[in-house]
Design an enzyme around this catalytic site. Structure first.
Site, PDB file in Angstrom:
ATOM      1  CD  GLU A  72      14.998 -14.969   3.171  1.00 27.51           C
ATOM      2  OE1 GLU A  72      14.598 -15.734   4.438  1.00 27.51           O
ATOM      3  OE2 GLU A  72      15.421 -13.969   3.079  1.00 27.51           O
ATOM      4  CG  HIS A 122      11.471 -14.000  -0.414  1.00 25.94           C
ATOM      5  ND1 HIS A 122      10.439 -13.536   0.667  1.00 25.94           N
ATOM      6  CD2 HIS A 122      12.805 -13.299   0.074  1.00 25.94           C
ATOM      7  CE1 HIS A 122      11.368 -13.211   1.878  1.00 25.94           C
ATOM      8  NE2 HIS A 122      12.267 -13.500   1.881  1.00 25.94           N
ATOM      9  CG  HIS A 135      12.345  -7.825   2.497  1.00 23.79           C
ATOM     10  ND1 HIS A 135      13.597  -8.004   2.259  1.00 23.79           N
ATOM     11  CD2 HIS A 135      11.808  -9.499   2.764  1.00 23.79           C
ATOM     12  CE1 HIS A 135      14.250  -9.122   2.532  1.00 23.79           C
ATOM     13  NE2 HIS A 135      13.010  -9.782   2.647  1.00 23.79           N
ATOM     14  CG  HIS A 159      11.378 -11.766   5.661  1.00 25.54           C
ATOM     15  ND1 HIS A 159      12.147 -13.244   6.231  1.00 25.54           N
ATOM     16  CD2 HIS A 159      11.261 -11.494   5.641  1.00 25.54           C
ATOM     17  CE1 HIS A 159      12.432 -13.685   5.033  1.00 25.54           C
ATOM     18  NE2 HIS A 159      12.586 -12.700   4.398  1.00 25.54           N
TER      19      HIS A 159
HETATM   20 ZN    ZN Z   1      13.941 -12.158   3.245  1.00 32.15          ZN
END
Ligand code: ZN
Length: 270
Positions: A111, A130, A132, A201
């Site tokens: 990603e 980024h 979760h 996500h």
């Molecule tokens: Zn991710």
């Protein structure tokens, strides 16, 4: 033997073709380096990975990057590895197409396009997380907006957009931002905001520095937890007024070095 030179030529061409095919595409088209980054920035990037683990924002997954100080067209991020294990030797340089400058066979995060496309769209952004982060997930799937309910998360006052990959892609995906088109769509959803949720996500958090983006990641997670608790109590939740948020953010921004110093020392002490 008149046929020999031609056969040699064909063999030579075949060998060249095999050699070209054998080179991994990322290395065949590797972009130029902007030069070695400041070791202090690399140290902060390594620390940021560990702090985000310590604070429950990332686990075995998630990543944090910093824009290269010498070029707005390059950014720095670890190879594909769990954040807690990141060391300075794992930090790689990428261009904004998220092609590594010097892969040397190392695996990259699937990603990584999240980072390249946000740096391209947001010249003000110098660091990206980024994650979760578990407490934010319910706000990405229920339509209940994530809003600041205490001073530490005043930066959320402008609204937290939600990225829906199903709408962005026009169909079913594995939920991962695994190409540049999805990265661009996420950057569009983020717009000028500091945080966007990703439906089903996680989230993306941006800022002008590593300490700020780590601070925002930590307090986005905390605010989400507190907001869910406040809503579960059943009364009317009083969120920060936009003017309270403006004043609180101005005050808190000047103190971010304090938790950063603490978090970094703890992260480096183990
Ligand atoms: Zn991710």
């Amino acid at each position: 033997m008149p046929g020999l030179p031609r056969r040699h030529l064909l063999l030579g061409l075949a060998a060249t073709a095999i050699a070209l095919r054998a080179a991994p595409p990322s290395e065949a088209q590797a972009p130029a380096s902007a030069g070695p980054p400041d070791p202090a920035l690399v140290e902060d990037l390594v620390a940021a990975n560990r702090i985000l683990v310590d604070q429950g924002v990332v686990d075995g997954y998630g990543h944090v990057s910093a824009r290269h100080p010498a070029s707005a067209e390059r950014y720095l991020m670890a190879r594909s590895i769990a954040p807690e294990l990141v060391t300075a030797a794992d930090i790689m340089e990428y261009d904004l197409d998220s092609v590594p400058v010097d892969a040397r066979g190392r695996r990259t995060y699937l990603e990584r396009f999240i980072h390249g496309e946000i740096y391209r769209a947001r010249p003000d952004v110098r660091a990206i997380v980024h994650n979760h982060s578990p407490s934010v997930i319910p706000f990405g799937v229920t339509g209940v907006p994530l809003r600041p309910l205490y001073h530490m998360s005043a930066f959320l006052a402008g609204g937290v957009p939600v990225f829906d990959i199903r709408q962005a892609s026009g169909g079913m995906t594995d939920m991962l931002v695994r190409d540049a088109a999805l990265g661009r769509a996420l950057a569009r959803t983020l717009g000028p905001a500091p945080v966007a949720l990703m439906r089903g996500h996680g989230a993306v958090v941006v800022g002008p520095s590593l300490p700020v983006v780590v601070f925002r990641s930590v307090y986005t997670e905390v605010n989400a937890r507190l907001q869910a608790q406040a809503m579960a109590l059943g009364g009317t939740v009083t969120f920060l007024d936009p003017e309270e948020a403006r004043r609180a953010e101005a005050s808190i921004t000047g103190t971010i070095e304090r938790p950063w110093e603490l978090w970094k020392r703890k992260a480096q002490g183990r």
